[in-house]
Design an enzyme around this catalytic site. Structure first.
Site, PDB file in Angstrom:
ATOM      1  N   GLU A  21      11.134  11.587  -4.678  1.00  0.00           N
ATOM      2  CA  GLU A  21      10.722  10.743  -3.558  1.00  0.00           C
ATOM      3  C   GLU A  21      11.904  10.475  -2.630  1.00  0.00           C
ATOM      4  O   GLU A  21      11.759  10.463  -1.411  1.00  0.00           O
ATOM      5  CB  GLU A  21      10.184   9.402  -4.065  1.00  0.00           C
ATOM      6  CG  GLU A  21       8.905   9.501  -4.853  1.00  0.00           C
ATOM      7  CD  GLU A  21       8.453   8.154  -5.341  1.00  0.00           C
ATOM      8  OE1 GLU A  21       7.473   7.629  -4.789  1.00  0.00           O
ATOM      9  OE2 GLU A  21       9.085   7.622  -6.280  1.00  0.00           O
ATOM     10  N   LYS A  99       1.905   3.185   1.038  1.00  0.00           N
ATOM     11  CA  LYS A  99       2.522   4.432   0.589  1.00  0.00           C
ATOM     12  C   LYS A  99       1.357   5.380   0.300  1.00  0.00           C
ATOM     13  O   LYS A  99       0.699   5.277  -0.738  1.00  0.00           O
ATOM     14  CB  LYS A  99       3.353   4.176  -0.671  1.00  0.00           C
ATOM     15  CG  LYS A  99       4.111   5.372  -1.170  1.00  0.00           C
ATOM     16  CD  LYS A  99       4.976   4.946  -2.355  1.00  0.00           C
ATOM     17  CE  LYS A  99       5.956   6.024  -2.727  1.00  0.00           C
ATOM     18  NZ  LYS A  99       6.913   5.534  -3.727  1.00  0.00           N
TER      19      LYS A  99
END
Length: 121
Positions: A21, A99
């Protein structure tokens, strides 16, 4: 209390617990709601009596596109704290961070964290 809502802001950031990420990043959606008295701005048509949302957008963008956070809770908290620090006319702020692509197999529109912070009196 009056409100200014900044909805659907999109930024590219590198937040997350997992190394991929932080390396690959992804787009984040941010919504902010500022609670303040807008009566003077409405009556006098005066930018100095309100929050300049173009400037607030820049502040939010710098945080989301800046150094990574592990948790979107911390990202949202940083945005809320910074806006309260800068804009003393704001009594309360609500920040919503989405997200959209968590790093695991899921079938939904994303994870959303929403938090509200009030000015200490």
């Amino acid at each position: 209390m009056d409100k200014i809502r900044m909805q659907g802001m999109r930024f590219y950031g590198y937040h997350g617990v997992y190394p991929e990420e932080n390396k690959l990043g992804q787009q984040y959606k941010v919504d902010v709601e500022l609670h303040l008295d807008l009566s003077k701005a409405a009556a006098e048509d005066d930018l100095t009596a309100t929050v300049n949302y173009a400037e607030a957008y820049t502040v939010i963008k710098q945080i989301v596109e800046g150094p990574p956070f592990q948790l979107i809770e911390a990202l949202a908290g940083s945005i809320a704290s910074r806006l309260l620090d800068i804009y003393t006319s704001v009594n309360e702020v609500t920040v919503r961070v989405t997200k959209p692509n968590p790093p695991f197999e899921v079938y939904f529109d994303g994870v959303v964290v929403e938090l509200s912070r009030k000015r200490d009196v």
